[in-house]
Design a protein around this motif. Structure first.
Motif, PDB file in Angstrom:
ATOM      1  N   ALA A 105     -27.013  40.484  44.200  1.00 27.98           N
ATOM      2  CA  ALA A 105     -28.418  40.459  44.614  1.00 27.98           C
ATOM      3  C   ALA A 105     -28.893  41.791  45.182  1.00 27.98           C
ATOM      4  N   PHE A 106     -28.034  42.502  45.939  1.00 30.66           N
ATOM      5  CA  PHE A 106     -28.473  43.699  46.670  1.00 30.66           C
ATOM      6  C   PHE A 106     -27.666  44.953  46.352  1.00 30.66           C
ATOM      7  N   GLY A 107     -26.724  44.859  45.448  1.00 36.82           N
ATOM      8  CA  GLY A 107     -25.847  45.993  45.194  1.00 36.82           C
ATOM      9  C   GLY A 107     -24.726  46.026  46.227  1.00 36.82           C
ATOM     10  N   TRP A 108     -23.670  46.793  45.927  1.00 34.18           N
ATOM     11  CA  TRP A 108     -22.540  46.793  46.854  1.00 34.18           C
ATOM     12  C   TRP A 108     -22.898  47.405  48.199  1.00 34.18           C
ATOM     13  N   ARG A 109     -23.827  48.366  48.209  1.00 36.66           N
ATOM     14  CA  ARG A 109     -24.216  48.975  49.484  1.00 36.66           C
ATOM     15  C   ARG A 109     -24.947  47.968  50.372  1.00 36.66           C
ATOM     16  N   GLY A 110     -25.838  47.196  49.796  1.00 37.36           N
ATOM     17  CA  GLY A 110     -26.521  46.164  50.566  1.00 37.36           C
ATOM     18  C   GLY A 110     -25.553  45.105  51.076  1.00 37.36           C
ATOM     19  N   ALA A 111     -24.576  44.767  50.244  1.00 35.50           N
ATOM     20  CA  ALA A 111     -23.579  43.781  50.656  1.00 35.50           C
ATOM     21  C   ALA A 111     -22.749  44.289  51.837  1.00 35.50           C
ATOM     22  N   VAL A 112     -22.385  45.566  51.812  1.00 35.83           N
ATOM     23  CA  VAL A 112     -21.592  46.129  52.905  1.00 35.83           C
ATOM     24  C   VAL A 112     -22.417  46.201  54.187  1.00 35.83           C
ATOM     25  N   LEU A 113     -23.716  46.466  54.072  1.00 34.46           N
ATOM     26  CA  LEU A 113     -24.578  46.412  55.253  1.00 34.46           C
ATOM     27  C   LEU A 113     -24.609  45.000  55.840  1.00 34.46           C
ATOM     28  N   ALA A 114     -24.641  43.997  54.959  1.00 33.61           N
ATOM     29  CA  ALA A 114     -24.576  42.618  55.448  1.00 33.61           C
ATOM     30  C   ALA A 114     -23.251  42.365  56.162  1.00 33.61           C
ATOM     31  N   TYR A 115     -22.168  42.960  55.657  1.00 32.50           N
ATOM     32  CA  TYR A 115     -20.869  42.829  56.306  1.00 32.50           C
ATOM     33  C   TYR A 115     -20.901  43.398  57.729  1.00 32.50           C
ATOM     34  N   ALA A 116     -21.678  44.482  57.936  1.00 38.01           N
ATOM     35  CA  ALA A 116     -21.813  45.033  59.289  1.00 38.01           C
ATOM     36  C   ALA A 116     -22.412  43.997  60.233  1.00 38.01           C
ATOM     37  N   GLY A 117     -23.382  43.246  59.743  1.00 38.77           N
ATOM     38  CA  GLY A 117     -23.966  42.184  60.554  1.00 38.77           C
ATOM     39  C   GLY A 117     -22.968  41.089  60.864  1.00 38.77           C
ATOM     40  N   PHE A 118     -22.158  40.716  59.863  1.00 39.85           N
ATOM     41  CA  PHE A 118     -21.108  39.722  60.106  1.00 39.85           C
ATOM     42  C   PHE A 118     -20.136  40.212  61.183  1.00 39.85           C
ATOM     43  N   ALA A 119     -19.785  41.500  61.125  1.00 40.82           N
ATOM     44  CA  ALA A 119     -18.838  42.054  62.103  1.00 40.82           C
ATOM     45  C   ALA A 119     -19.382  41.931  63.523  1.00 40.82           C
ATOM     46  N   LEU A 120     -20.682  42.159  63.704  1.00 44.70           N
ATOM     47  CA  LEU A 120     -21.280  42.047  65.033  1.00 44.70           C
ATOM     48  C   LEU A 120     -21.227  40.611  65.561  1.00 44.70           C
ATOM     49  N   LEU A 121     -21.221  39.643  64.648  1.00 48.08           N
ATOM     50  CA  LEU A 121     -21.168  38.244  65.069  1.00 48.08           C
ATOM     51  C   LEU A 121     -19.819  37.882  65.693  1.00 48.08           C
ATOM     52  N   THR A 122     -18.795  38.717  65.497  1.00 44.88           N
ATOM     53  CA  THR A 122     -17.497  38.424  66.104  1.00 44.88           C
ATOM     54  C   THR A 122     -17.423  38.841  67.571  1.00 44.88           C
ATOM     55  N   ILE A 123     -18.402  39.595  68.061  1.00 46.59           N
ATOM     56  CA  ILE A 123     -18.352  40.043  69.454  1.00 46.59           C
ATOM     57  C   ILE A 123     -18.312  38.866  70.426  1.00 46.59           C
TER      58      ILE A 123
END
Length: 396
Positions: free
Chosen positions: A156-174
């Protein structure tokens, strides 16, 4: 006492942390190569750089967890994971690409199993064995969950967009990492008193340490190689790309299934014996994989059995130090012995890529089978060493 809430939150954090960092290259590697035009070796070399960063920081981070606990270290790792994912999404040249992976490497050492195991050992000492196994139940599903999630996001967003979404997931682990106890908790004193670690004169603890380091090194090499290339190997053997992705996700099911069996029924099996049983699965799975392109059942057996063996070996990587060494110094001792594994696995994605490019996917499976055979031999030797010195003192 380790609370159930802490175990659940730490398990969820492991699921997200593994999926957004360690398994990232396995899902996005082909897309990165296609978009950038870089070679497979260069692209997978970024993951190798991350593993090198894990190795170089391992002993230091282990000591930090011993001194300050897992809460501060793992929370900082969540922030570094998000920063590394953002850097990777913005990278336009090899220098910035590799810099982002180095940040992700330090983040992985702060957030993945080895940090979580050290944090649990600090809280519960010798009683941490069961919680260690429990947190791997969710973590083992990381590839099963995040490879399809990543594929959908990238479509849907390209691999770069997907990796940016992964950054958001990482913040949810705080907030998940913040459930760990802060400050000193007395676990060090309890663990030293409760444990009955291995030694036996002067030789046995060092033999045990060398065998432990060898087993971890070889399993880390195999894990890094399979994480980066399992989908590509299955596709190269003749399976359609979507089929290869879904069969590869069976690895995660195998991991969590084997870990669930260990949690429910493995209490009477010692960590050295469990290591031997798990190591016996690895040569079988890689030989089965050689027929994966012609016989889908063989491909399924390859992915599932590899996941089961690797999943159990991940547990024993955390529980073996509880019975072999001094639990009061878990982070420092394990951190030091894990260094060869991280450094060895740093070369694995590039070596596997070179082997596949030159000799093909079958050669990569033969290489894996040979490494698995050595792992099995080392596990047998560790069992013999443990039986020879049952009532010894801890490695100091």
């Amino acid at each position: 006492m380790i609370r159930r809430r802490t175990v659940l939150c730490l398990g969820l954090a492991q699921l997200v942390s593994w999926g957004t960092t360690y398994y990232l290259i396995g899902g996005f590697g082909p897309r990165i190569i296609a978009e950038t035009g870089w070679s497979q070796t260069l692209v997978h070399g970024g993951f190798s750089a991350a593993l090198l960063g894990m190795g170089l920081s391992s002993a230091w981070i282990g000591r930090l967890i011993d001194r300050h606990g897992g809460r501060a270290v793992m929370t900082a790792g969540s922030l570094l994971s998000a920063l590394g994912c953002i850097g990777l999404a913005l990278a336009r040249d090899p220098v910035s690409y590799y810099a982002a992976w180095l940040v992700l490497g330090v983040a992985m050492r702060c957030t993945l199993y080895d940090a979580a195991f050290a944090a649990l050992a600090r809280i519960g000492g010798a009683e941490a064995r069961r919680p260690m196994a429990q947190i791997t139940l969710l973590g083992g599903l990381a590839s099963t969950a995040f490879w399809p999630i990543g594929e959908s996001l990238a479509g849907a967003f390209g691999w770069r967009g997907a990796v940016l979404a992964y950054a958001g997931f990482a913040l949810l682990t705080i907030p998940l990492h913040l459930t760990l106890p802060a400050g000193h908790d007395g676990g060090r004193e309890r663990s030293t008193a409760a444990a009955a670690p291995l030694a036996g004169g002067r030789r046995q603890p060092w033999i045990a340490g060398a065998l432990y380091a060898l087993i971890v090194t070889l399993t880390n090499i195999l894990n890094a190689g399979m994480s980066a290339h399992m989908i590509g190997i299955l596709a190269g053997l003749g399976l359609a790309a979507p089929v290869a992705v879904w069969i590869a996700t069976l690895r995660g099911i195998g991991q969590s299934g084997a870990r669930l069996a260990e949690v429910m029924f493995g209490g009477g099996l010692s960590p050295p014996a469990l290591t031997l049983a798990a190591a016996a699965l690895l040569p079988v799975c890689f030989v089965a994989g050689l027929w994966g392109g012609q016989v889908p059942t063989a491909a399924i057996a390859f992915a599932f059995l590899y996941g089961a063996g690797n999943g159990l070996l991940t547990i024993t990587r955390g529980t073996l130090p509880l019975v072999l060494f001094d639990p009061g110094r878990y982070g420092a001792i394990a951190g030091r012995l894990l260094v060869p594994g991280f450094l060895g696995s740093a070369a694995a994605p590039v070596v596997y890529a070179a082997v596949i490019e030159r000799w093909g996917e079958a050669a990569a499976l033969w290489l894996s089978a040979a490494l698995a055979a050595v792992t099995l031999a080392a596990a047998a030797a560790l069992c013999a060493t443990a039986r020879a010195a049952p009532d010894s003192a801890a490695l100091r």
